[in-house]
Scaffold this motif. Structure first.
Motif, PDB file in Angstrom:
ATOM      1  N   THR A 121       0.859  -1.180   0.000  1.00 36.16           N
ATOM      2  CA  THR A 121       0.000   0.000   0.000  1.00 36.16           C
ATOM      3  C   THR A 121       0.897   1.231   0.000  1.00 36.16           C
ATOM      4  N   GLU A 122       0.303   2.363  -0.377  1.00 37.23           N
ATOM      5  CA  GLU A 122       1.021   3.633  -0.370  1.00 37.23           C
ATOM      6  C   GLU A 122       0.922   4.260   1.016  1.00 37.23           C
ATOM      7  N   TYR A 123       1.928   5.062   1.355  1.00 41.82           N
ATOM      8  CA  TYR A 123       1.909   5.757   2.636  1.00 41.82           C
ATOM      9  C   TYR A 123       1.425   7.190   2.429  1.00 41.82           C
ATOM     10  N   ASN A 124       0.762   7.720   3.444  1.00 43.16           N
ATOM     11  CA  ASN A 124       0.345   9.115   3.408  1.00 43.16           C
ATOM     12  C   ASN A 124       1.546   9.984   3.761  1.00 43.16           C
ATOM     13  N   VAL A 125       2.389  10.220   2.781  1.00 46.60           N
ATOM     14  CA  VAL A 125       3.635  10.954   3.020  1.00 46.60           C
ATOM     15  C   VAL A 125       3.316  12.364   3.519  1.00 46.60           C
TER      16      VAL A 125
END
Length: 270
Positions: A121-125
């Motif tokens: 999954t992508e991270y909430n950078v």
């Protein structure tokens, strides 16, 4: 993931998998990254491990599929890591339905090859409050990545849920890519998902020093000048930071352990 067959690990994707942010001038494209670290740990316990890394910074999902998927599958991999879509999410215009469909098609192709598939999954950078609207895009995309992972029985590294990445030291100065510490911790989490024996520990981070408002403003201004402006310029001109680079490890090869290159194999500490 356990196997008695010689492991052939092929990493596919963008800057996240290339290793950007984990600087090392002794290696191709001047970086190391979580995938190299995972391959090294696997090779310590499975000496016949082979590794290729086709990932390249700046690529969108369509480009990754077109440029990397067929070469990866021709290597008859036993494990394929697939991370793509992050650059699409940062685009001014986004067709989420098309992005999700293309992502699922790619996962299906890898799964059909018989290889184990590793997704992220992508991270909430934490880039900037101005860019908070991108958080919704990321959440929607992650929801579908989890669904696709379940549907195709893939391995999943749920980066979105890793609280340690709330610490700014886990990120490079550009705020978009993981730092060396961030990459090392990601390697640890990947190895845990693989069920592989490894020697990596969690990062040792002391207390963060508080920053004044003036320091925060100065840091934001430097970030906008150093990282955001060039990125916007490349987007406007239709070029990428990876246009003049090649894949770091474009063919399967035995893993060269870092101690043989005079590199530290000890955990990064701050």
């Amino acid at each position: 993931m356990t196997t008695h067959v010689a492991l052939r690990f092929v990493a596919v994707g963008d800057s996240f998998t290339e290793g950007v942010g984990d600087a090392d001038l002794r290696l191709p494209n001047d970086c190391r990254g979580w995938a190299d670290r995972v391959a090294e740990e696997l090779a310590r316990h499975q000496p016949r491990t082979q590794y290729a890394n086709l990932a390249l910074r700046g690529l969108r999902l369509k480009q990754i599929v077109e440029k990397q998927l067929n070469p990866a599958l021709r290597m008859a991999p036993t494990l394929v890591s697939f991370h793509a879509g992050g650059n699409d999410l940062l685009g001014a215009r986004l067709d989420m339905r098309s992005l999700i469909g293309r992502f699922e098609d790619a996962v299906a192709r890898i799964a059909e090859s018989g290889a184990h598939v590793l997704l992220f999954t992508e991270y909430n950078v934490p880039l900037s409050p101005v860019l908070e609207p991108f958080k919704l895009r990321t959440a929607v995309f992650n929801k579908h990545i989890r669904r696709i992972s379940a549907a195709y029985g893939t391995l999943l590294v749920d980066h979105w849920c890793f609280e340690k990445y709330q610490d700014r030291r886990m990120w490079a100065p550009d705020r978009l890519h993981m730092s060396g510490i961030g990459h090392e911790y990601m390697a640890k989490k990947v190895l845990e998902v693989l069920g592989a024996t490894h020697s990596l520990g969690s990062p040792v981070l002391g207390a963060l020093q508080p920053r004044s408002r003036a320091e925060i403003v100065a840091d934001d201004a430097a970030w906008l000048r150093r990282d955001v402006a060039p990125w916007l310029s490349r987007r406007f001109r239709g070029v990428s930071s990876g246009d003049h680079l090649s894949a770091r490890w474009p063919a399967l090869m035995p893993v060269v352990l870092p101690e043989r290159l005079g590199m530290s194999a000890q955990p990064v500490r701050l």
